[in-house]
Design an enzyme around this catalytic site. Structure first.
Site, PDB file in Angstrom:
ATOM      1  N   SER A 129      11.948 -27.333 -17.520  1.00  0.00           N
ATOM      2  CA  SER A 129      10.881 -26.073 -17.894  1.00  0.00           C
ATOM      3  C   SER A 129      11.434 -25.503 -18.214  1.00  0.00           C
ATOM      4  CB  SER A 129       9.291 -26.578 -16.986  1.00  0.00           C
ATOM      5  OG  SER A 129      10.367 -25.974 -15.441  1.00  0.00           O
ATOM      6  N   ASP A 186       7.550 -32.494  -3.835  1.00  0.00           N
ATOM      7  CA  ASP A 186       6.619 -32.864  -4.167  1.00  0.00           C
ATOM      8  C   ASP A 186       6.211 -34.023  -3.107  1.00  0.00           C
ATOM      9  OD1 ASP A 186       6.482 -32.201  -7.349  1.00  0.00           O
ATOM     10  OD2 ASP A 186       8.628 -33.720  -7.386  1.00  0.00           O
TER      11      ASP A 186
END
Length: 437
Positions: free
Chosen positions: A241, A376
């Site tokens: 990203s 995560d």
């Protein structure tokens, strides 16, 4: 010019001279050797970018402008001294390289609130999409549709001097960050609730307003959003990203296009989509092992399921990292948050059990460089505890946070006048010749 822009310009003019000197006087200095393995396995470990906002250390995790997650939880300003740091303060740090005061953070909070109006056509574009569209599809589309308001794009077409690129980029970045929670929250309401729009509350900070506009209002969930939006904000420049935002930005695309490119990368299963994969895997495991109150039996069933997953040639979602060789400090921050505020949550207890069970199994394989959990592995359980169980939306939340780092860096890319990124590539025949095969 507001005082933050003045500070940015004063700092930037000095650093711009340094970057120019490095290029002109030291441009031929070798940095490191590069192996064929590094090129063919995703450029792992190759130094090829200038990123000022953060640096990922294999042993201590992400450092924002040199500060660890643990240090910043103490140093960054908070509304409540016993609460969580404000993401506004983290953006200030990444932009200017100095710890802000509470007044600095609240200045940004009010500035973002004042800039948060989303043009009507953006909402219409989102509403024109099927309601079954994935949240990240709607989010990325909404971001691109805001490019009609790009101040940088208009100024560049009018003949803007390159030394002033940073100025209008900064304005676009401020507007974009301000609007992201509004768009994201509306997508959440549209996709999973009754579709009603909740107006921002002028008494709330950026993160708390995000929660409020999604329909969640409590001091605990405001604290959770502040922490969540801080710990996901940046991960140096080489992750997909960040790199995609920089790469597209290097073509002098406007910040909306650049950030949208980053979000399309974040949506991939090997990047920001991973938090959804964790929740899906855990729920599938719970279906198979069933309920039970005997902790020893539950542990045995979890261990058997983990071994079964590995034997099928699959990875354990949320475990392992390309760079880290320790438990992700972002995982630890969330675990500490849960210990402080949450008692007796079944899903969080399962996540904690996995933390005790998975690493020893992965270590026993002898092939895994990092058996420890990443960010995560915990985030979904925390969100689900507070009622945000729609895990297809988690990557959008990740994206709102990631804007802080990648867009602060984009301002610096323009401040330094970094050129178009254009690495060379070679054919398979070239590699075979080099290898002598």
């Amino acid at each position: 010019m507001d005082y933050i822009k003045r500070k940015l310009l004063d700092k930037g003019e000095k650093e711009r001279v340094v970057v120019k000197r490095l290029i002109s006087e030291y441009g031929n200095v070798p940095i490191e050797s590069v192996t064929m393995d590094q090129i063919l396995t995703g450029m792992k470990g190759m130094t090829s970018l200038l990123t000022v906002t953060s640096k990922l250390d294999a042993e201590s995790g992400i450092r924002y402008r040199g500060y660890s997650i643990a240090e910043l939880r103490d140093l960054l300003p908070k509304i409540d001294p016993a609460g969580e740091p404000l993401p506004e303060g983290l953006f200030y740090l990444m932009l200017l390289g100095e710890i802000p005061t509470l007044d600095d953070a609240m200045y940004l909070s009010k500035e973002w609130l004042n800039r948060s109006h989303v043009p009507y056509h953006v909402i219409k574009v989102i509403e024109s999409m099927p309601i079954t569209s994935k949240p990240m599809t709607q989010f990325s589309t909404g971001i691109i549709s805001m490019a009609t308001d790009s101040i940088f794009q208009k100024a560049h077409r009018a003949g803007l001097n390159k030394n002033d690129y940073w100025d209008t980029t900064y304005e676009d970045v401020m507007n974009l960050i301000a609007r992201l929670p509004v768009i994201a929250a509306y997508i959440y309401r549209r996709s999973f609730k009754d579709g009603s729009f909740i107006e921002p509350d002028r008494n709330l900070d950026w993160a708390a307003n995000f929660a409020h506009m999604m329909g969640y209002d409590s001091e605990e969930i405001y604290r959770l959003f502040r922490m969540y939006l801080c710990i996901h904000a940046d991960h140096e420049g080489g992750n997909v990203s960040a790199h995609a935002t920089h790469l597209v930005g290097s073509a002098l695309s406007n910040p909306y296009y650049s950030y949208a490119a980053g979000m399309l990368g974040l949506a991939g299963p090997l990047h920001g989509y991973a938090n959804q994969e964790v929740m899906y895997w855990i729920y599938e495991m719970l279906k198979e092992i069933g309920d039970g109150s005997d902790e020893k039996v539950i542990r045995e069933k979890i261990e058997a399921y983990v071994r079964k997953t590995i034997s099928e040639g699959k990875v354990i979602p949320g475990y392992g990292h390309a760079v880290l060789r320790v438990t992700d400090p972002r995982f630890t921050a969330q675990q500490q948050f849960a210990e402080k505020y949450i008692q007796g949550d079944h899903l969080i207890n399962i996540v904690n059990m996995l933390y005790e069970i998975v690493p020893p199994i992965l270590k026993s394989l002898g092939k895994v460089k990092n058996p420890w959990p990443n960010v995560d592995a915990f985030s979904g359980a925390l969100l689900a505890h507070y009622g945000i169980s729609e895990y297809f939306f988690y990557t959008v939340m990740f994206g709102v946070s990631r804007a802080l780092g990648v867009l602060a860096q984009l301002v610096w890319d323009r401040m330094y006048n970094l050129p178009l990124e254009r690495p060379s590539s070679e054919t398979l025949e070239w590699f075979k010749e080099k290898a002598g095969i």
